[in-house]
Design an enzyme around this catalytic site. Structure first.
Site, PDB file in Angstrom:
ATOM      1  CG  ASN A  90      -1.518   1.321   1.240  1.00 29.20           C
ATOM      2  OD1 ASN A  90      -2.482   1.693   0.620  1.00 29.20           O
ATOM      3  ND2 ASN A  90      -1.109   2.137   2.495  1.00 29.20           N
ATOM      4  CE1 TYR A 158      -0.554   7.274  -6.443  1.00 30.55           C
ATOM      5  CE2 TYR A 158      -2.636   7.645  -7.722  1.00 30.55           C
ATOM      6  CZ  TYR A 158      -1.977   6.955  -6.689  1.00 30.55           C
ATOM      7  OH  TYR A 158      -2.713   6.244  -5.910  1.00 30.55           O
ATOM      8  CE  LYS A 162      -0.264   3.612  -6.371  1.00 29.51           C
ATOM      9  NZ  LYS A 162       0.097   2.626  -5.628  1.00 29.51           N
TER      10      LYS A 162
END
Length: 247
Positions: A90, A158, A162
């Site tokens: 995470n 980002y 991801k």
């Protein structure tokens, strides 16, 4: 050590936001939980709070981008709690919120280093034990509002990191399926936290912020017998939770 029959999970980046909610959900379901973040004070505080709530908790401050530190975290977990049943990757950072032409090279690379490289490093060091035991679950947190399916204006670093996590998920699933290890990713939705604060309306483009609890429930469900054959998937936590609530 964990209590007899108690399973062990590492949740990286678990002192705030989604990570903390996931750690709380595992504690509530009777798991022994490793709380992880870079800040030792945060780790100590959250570990104490979860332990006070009745959990078996081990706090291990670790930079997930440092292979030696991650290896040490894995070894300490196994020595103090026992074999690691589940890894939840995470830990992450949002990176700069600017358009592509304004992103500095070092900013882009730092987001890749934390969000993608960090997830790989943690997986790398739990995999041998899982292969040896022919069992294990790896859960990767993907993009919420800024990854491949829901682009975020000004979120190129980002989103790229991801998208890489989703590729990592599929490839690890392929490599590990014959060893009884599953690997899946959770798309949690756009959740505000200290690391990912609420954005201005013109940046978030009307996409609402949502609760982290569906992602936490999904993470625990992915460790269940019901999910034993599911691997290589990216699951929208909000849609999954709504479907289960509807029966």
């Amino acid at each position: 050590m964990a209590e007899s029959g108690q399973r062990v999970v590492i949740v990286t980046g678990s002192t705030v936001g989604i990570g903390r909610t996931i750690a709380e959900e595992f504690v509530a379901n009777g798991w022994a939980v490793v709380v992880n973040a870079r800040n030792a004070d945060d780790v100590a505080t959250v570990s104490a709070e979860l332990a006070a709530a009745g959990g078996t908790v081990l706090g291990v401050p670790t930079d997930v981008t440092d292979p030696d530190a991650v290896h040490a975290m894995i070894e300490r977990t196994e020595a103090e709690l026992g074999p690691i049943d589940v890894l939840v990757n995470n830990a992450g950072i949002p990176g700069p919120r600017v358009f592509a032409q304004e992103v500095e090279a070092h900013e882009f690379l730092e987001v890749i280093r934390v969000n993608l490289w960090g997830a790989f490093v943690c997986a790398k060091y739990v995999i041998p034990g899982m292969i040896e035991r022919q069992a294990g679950r790896i859960i990767n947190m993907t993009g919420g509002g800024a990854a491949t399916e829901r682009p975020l204006r000004g979120g190129i670093s980002y989103a790229s990191s991801k998208a890489g996590v989703e590729g990592l998920t599929r490839n690890l699933a392929l490599e590990l399926s014959r060893f009884g290890v599953t690997v899946n990713a959770i798309q949690p939705g756009r959740i505000a936290s200290r690391g990912f604060p609420e954005l201005e309306p013109e940046v978030r483009r009307g996409v609402p912020f949502v609760s982290a609890e569906p992602a936490a429930r999904l993470a625990v469900w992915l460790t269940s017998d019901e999910a034993a054959e599911l691997t290589g998937e990216t699951i929208d936590a909000q849609a999954w939770d709504a479907e289960r609530a509807a029966g």
